[in-house]
Motif scaffolding. Structure first.
Motif, mmCIF file in Angstrom:
data_model
loop_
_atom_site.group_PDB
_atom_site.id
_atom_site.type_symbol
_atom_site.label_atom_id
_atom_site.label_comp_id
_atom_site.label_asym_id
_atom_site.label_seq_id
_atom_site.Cartn_x
_atom_site.Cartn_y
_atom_site.Cartn_z
ATOM 1 N N ALA A 202 -27.839 -83.893 -54.197
ATOM 2 C CA ALA A 202 -27.573 -85.290 -53.843
ATOM 3 C C ALA A 202 -28.447 -86.241 -54.654
ATOM 4 N N SER A 203 -29.706 -85.859 -54.894
ATOM 5 C CA SER A 203 -30.604 -86.714 -55.678
ATOM 6 C C SER A 203 -30.111 -86.839 -57.114
ATOM 7 N N VAL A 204 -29.718 -85.723 -57.708
ATOM 8 C CA VAL A 204 -29.207 -85.757 -59.078
ATOM 9 C C VAL A 204 -27.917 -86.571 -59.144
ATOM 10 N N ALA A 205 -27.057 -86.388 -58.151
ATOM 11 C CA ALA A 205 -25.802 -87.152 -58.114
ATOM 12 C C ALA A 205 -26.068 -88.652 -58.018
ATOM 13 N N LEU A 206 -27.076 -89.023 -57.219
ATOM 14 C CA LEU A 206 -27.426 -90.441 -57.095
ATOM 15 C C LEU A 206 -27.903 -90.998 -58.427
ATOM 16 N N LEU A 207 -28.761 -90.277 -59.110
ATOM 17 C CA LEU A 207 -29.278 -90.748 -60.397
ATOM 18 C C LEU A 207 -28.162 -90.860 -61.432
ATOM 19 N N ILE A 208 -27.265 -89.868 -61.443
ATOM 20 C CA ILE A 208 -26.126 -89.926 -62.367
ATOM 21 C C ILE A 208 -25.234 -91.125 -62.046
ATOM 22 N N GLY A 209 -24.964 -91.332 -60.773
ATOM 23 C CA GLY A 209 -24.132 -92.465 -60.373
ATOM 24 C C GLY A 209 -24.769 -93.803 -60.739
ATOM 25 N N LEU A 242 -30.537 -102.795 -54.241
ATOM 26 C CA LEU A 242 -31.812 -102.101 -54.033
ATOM 27 C C LEU A 242 -31.939 -101.600 -52.601
ATOM 28 N N LEU A 243 -31.414 -102.360 -51.633
ATOM 29 C CA LEU A 243 -31.475 -101.895 -50.243
ATOM 30 C C LEU A 243 -30.566 -100.684 -50.034
ATOM 31 N N LEU A 244 -29.382 -100.704 -50.638
ATOM 32 C CA LEU A 244 -28.485 -99.553 -50.515
ATOM 33 C C LEU A 244 -29.075 -98.318 -51.199
ATOM 34 N N SER A 245 -29.703 -98.507 -52.354
ATOM 35 C CA SER A 245 -30.317 -97.377 -53.040
ATOM 36 C C SER A 245 -31.473 -96.810 -52.217
ATOM 37 N N ALA A 246 -32.281 -97.699 -51.641
ATOM 38 C CA ALA A 246 -33.392 -97.252 -50.794
ATOM 39 C C ALA A 246 -32.870 -96.514 -49.566
ATOM 40 N N TRP A 247 -31.814 -97.049 -48.959
ATOM 41 C CA TRP A 247 -31.223 -96.399 -47.779
ATOM 42 C C TRP A 247 -30.638 -95.035 -48.152
ATOM 43 N N THR A 248 -30.025 -94.947 -49.328
ATOM 44 C CA THR A 248 -29.409 -93.693 -49.753
ATOM 45 C C THR A 248 -30.448 -92.594 -49.922
ATOM 46 N N THR A 249 -31.563 -92.919 -50.577
ATOM 47 C CA THR A 249 -32.586 -91.891 -50.765
ATOM 48 C C THR A 249 -33.200 -91.468 -49.427
ATOM 49 N N PHE A 258 -38.179 -94.280 -53.656
ATOM 50 C CA PHE A 258 -37.526 -93.675 -54.817
ATOM 51 C C PHE A 258 -36.237 -94.411 -55.163
ATOM 52 N N GLY A 259 -35.456 -94.739 -54.158
ATOM 53 C CA GLY A 259 -34.211 -95.452 -54.409
ATOM 54 C C GLY A 259 -34.443 -96.840 -54.960
ATOM 55 N N ALA A 260 -35.421 -97.556 -54.389
ATOM 56 C CA ALA A 260 -35.712 -98.906 -54.868
ATOM 57 C C ALA A 260 -36.198 -98.879 -56.310
ATOM 58 N N PHE A 261 -37.079 -97.926 -56.636
ATOM 59 C CA PHE A 261 -37.574 -97.800 -58.003
ATOM 60 C C PHE A 261 -36.445 -97.445 -58.967
ATOM 61 N N ALA A 262 -35.601 -96.481 -58.579
ATOM 62 C CA ALA A 262 -34.513 -96.041 -59.454
ATOM 63 C C ALA A 262 -33.539 -97.185 -59.728
ATOM 64 N N PHE A 263 -33.216 -97.976 -58.701
ATOM 65 C CA PHE A 263 -32.295 -99.098 -58.910
ATOM 66 C C PHE A 263 -32.916 -100.137 -59.832
ATOM 67 N N GLY A 264 -34.208 -100.414 -59.631
ATOM 68 C CA GLY A 264 -34.877 -101.369 -60.514
ATOM 69 C C GLY A 264 -34.904 -100.904 -61.959
ATOM 70 N N ALA A 265 -35.021 -99.585 -62.164
ATOM 71 C CA ALA A 265 -35.106 -99.052 -63.518
ATOM 72 C C ALA A 265 -33.773 -99.077 -64.250
ATOM 73 N N ILE A 266 -32.642 -99.038 -63.526
ATOM 74 C CA ILE A 266 -31.346 -98.946 -64.215
ATOM 75 C C ILE A 266 -30.654 -100.299 -64.378
ATOM 76 N N VAL A 267 -31.098 -101.334 -63.675
ATOM 77 C CA VAL A 267 -30.406 -102.618 -63.830
ATOM 78 C C VAL A 267 -30.581 -103.118 -65.262
ATOM 79 N N PRO A 268 -29.573 -103.802 -65.817
ATOM 80 C CA PRO A 268 -29.654 -104.285 -67.211
ATOM 81 C C PRO A 268 -30.601 -105.481 -67.317
ATOM 82 N N ARG A 269 -31.849 -105.192 -67.596
ATOM 83 C CA ARG A 269 -32.891 -106.229 -67.572
ATOM 84 C C ARG A 269 -32.606 -107.338 -68.584
#
Length: 431
Positions: A202-209, A242-249, A258-269
């Motif tokens: 599930a973690s890998v799937a989240l990161l891929i998604g 970011l809230l959905l990513s945090a809730w998912t993790t 982890f979810g909040a960090f991952a979402f922040g890292a993938i957004v197109p800055r």
């Protein structure tokens, strides 16, 4: 609730002001404020002042605010995380990074095994020694990248070879330590091989998604030709995401950070900075407002008076292991790969700073039940001490670090509160 919040913000301001007066990052003052308002200081006075200031019915509300501030903070860390620091830095940076992770990790795991007889098992949910040992090793391996960036920026070391190396090493080793921590969380929350495997998948799937679906969608949405969408839509998308990513993790068994960090890292800055740069700044300002609540919630679990004789020995052992592991791991690898003795010492001092990042990890461990209150208290004190000692020791081993150019002085005077706290480096800090 409102009175408690007023007390938290007032104490945070006073202690932050005191920290700046002694040339320490504001985050140090806020951490100390959190400890002071807990049983360690306020609890020493008669009248049960801690419970009067933060009654039992108010603490769940403070927990919610602290959690919100934490995920917003981790989104900011992910948003400003520069993955290019992980590439092309040569064998010296990689050697220093691996050595300054491996040695403190091994020493931290060994410390957990050596002090296991002192653990209060009634306060821990983890069985055996594997998970506590792995967690303590990961916690010892952390360098506070945001606070480190702030210290380097204050001393004008952005273009200095040691400053650039320290930031690159901190990025690499924090990536490794957070990866280990994710494994520890998965081990602590799983009840067997099946749940652990499902959690990993599930973690890998989240990161891929996030990388292959969410990021392209956000890149399209925040394209310059759609500027008319305005900052309101950008803000709504980022907050919801970011809230959905945090809730998912959390739902898959990891921690919300982890979810909040991952979402922040993938957004197109680049797209967001071009179309609505004020939105991330606004979110970071909210996190700065809420982080003092996180420090208070942390401070309520820290009781220096409850350490006792064994606790003081534990605290001394934690400080020795933390400082020796980071300093020797970084300095020896730097020396063996061509750095001068002074450069190696300065690098070891810089990478020894723990700061706010350490508190985030420790709160994860406390919530998981892999730490008891005594070890938690000792580790919090270690995070404060290693951050406080960084500036003075850097002046000793790298004297030019204390001399700022006129440009850096003016930049320091005009930096916002978020860079003072060390949440993110300013634009000057990352050039």
């Amino acid at each position: 609730m409102l009175g408690a919040l007023a007390l938290i913000l007032a104490a945070a301001y006073v202690f932050a002001w005191l920290a700046r007066r002694v040339r320490q990052p504001i985050v140090v003052g806020e951490i100390v404020a959190g400890i002071a308002l807990g049983p360690s200081v306020l609890g020493l006075f008669p009248g049960d002042l801690v419970d009067l200031a933060f009654p039992a019915d108010v603490r769940p509300c403070l927990q919610v605010l602290a959690q919100l501030g934490l995920v917003l903070f981790m989104f900011g860390v992910g948003y400003h995380f520069d993955s290019s620091r992980l590439k092309g830095h040569g064998r010296q940076v990689m050697a220093v990074s691996l050595s300054s992770v491996a040695l403190p990790f091994a020493l931290g795991a060994g410390l957990a095994c050596a002090t296991a007889p002192w653990f209060d098992r009634s306060a821990m949910t983890a069985d055996g020694l594997l998970v506590p040992a792995l967690f303590l090793g990961a916690a010892m391996s952390i360098t506070a990248f945001p606070v480190l960036a702030r210290i380097i920026g204050e001393r004008g070391l952005q273009q200095d070879r040691i400053g650039a190396m320290a930031l690159a090493c901190a990025a690499i080793q924090d990536f490794l330590a957070w990866t280990v921590l994710a494994v520890v969380v998965a081990l602590a929350n799983s009840t067997g091989a099946g749940p652990l495997l499902r959690m990993a998948v599930a973690s890998v799937a989240l990161l891929i998604g996030l990388h292959y679906v969410v990021r392209p969608a956000l890149t399209w949405l925040f394209a310059p030709e759609r500027r008319r969408a305005g900052s309101a839509l950008t803000q709504a998308v980022l907050v919801v995401g970011l809230l959905l990513s945090a809730w998912t993790t959390e739902a898959i068994g990891l921690h919300a950070v982890f979810g909040a960090f991952a979402f922040g890292a993938i957004v197109p800055r680049a797209r967001i900075d071009a179309t609505a740069p004020q939105v991330p700044e606004r979110l970071e300002q909210i996190s700065l407002f809420l982080l003092p609540v996180f420090f208070i919630v942390t401070g309520l679990s820290v009781n220096l008076g409850g350490l006792g004789g064994p606790g003081l020995l534990l605290l001394l052992a934690v400080l020795l292991v933390a400082c020796f592991g980071k300093f020797v791991g970084a300095a020896s690898a730097a020396r063996l790969t061509g750095a001068t003795q002074r450069e190696a010492a300065a690098l070891g001092v810089l990478l020894n700073a723990r700061g706010l990042t350490e508190l985030v990890i420790l709160n994860v461990g406390l919530a998981l039940g892999v730490l008891d209150s005594r070890m938690f208290t000792a580790m919090v004190v270690m995070a404060v001490v290693t951050t406080i000692m960084t500036g003075p020791l850097l002046d000793r081993f790298h004297p030019t670090a204390g001399t700022l150019s006129v440009h850096n002085v003016e930049a320091t005077r005009t930096r916002t509160a978020k860079t003072d706290r060390g949440l993110v480096p300013s634009q000057d800090d990352t050039t």
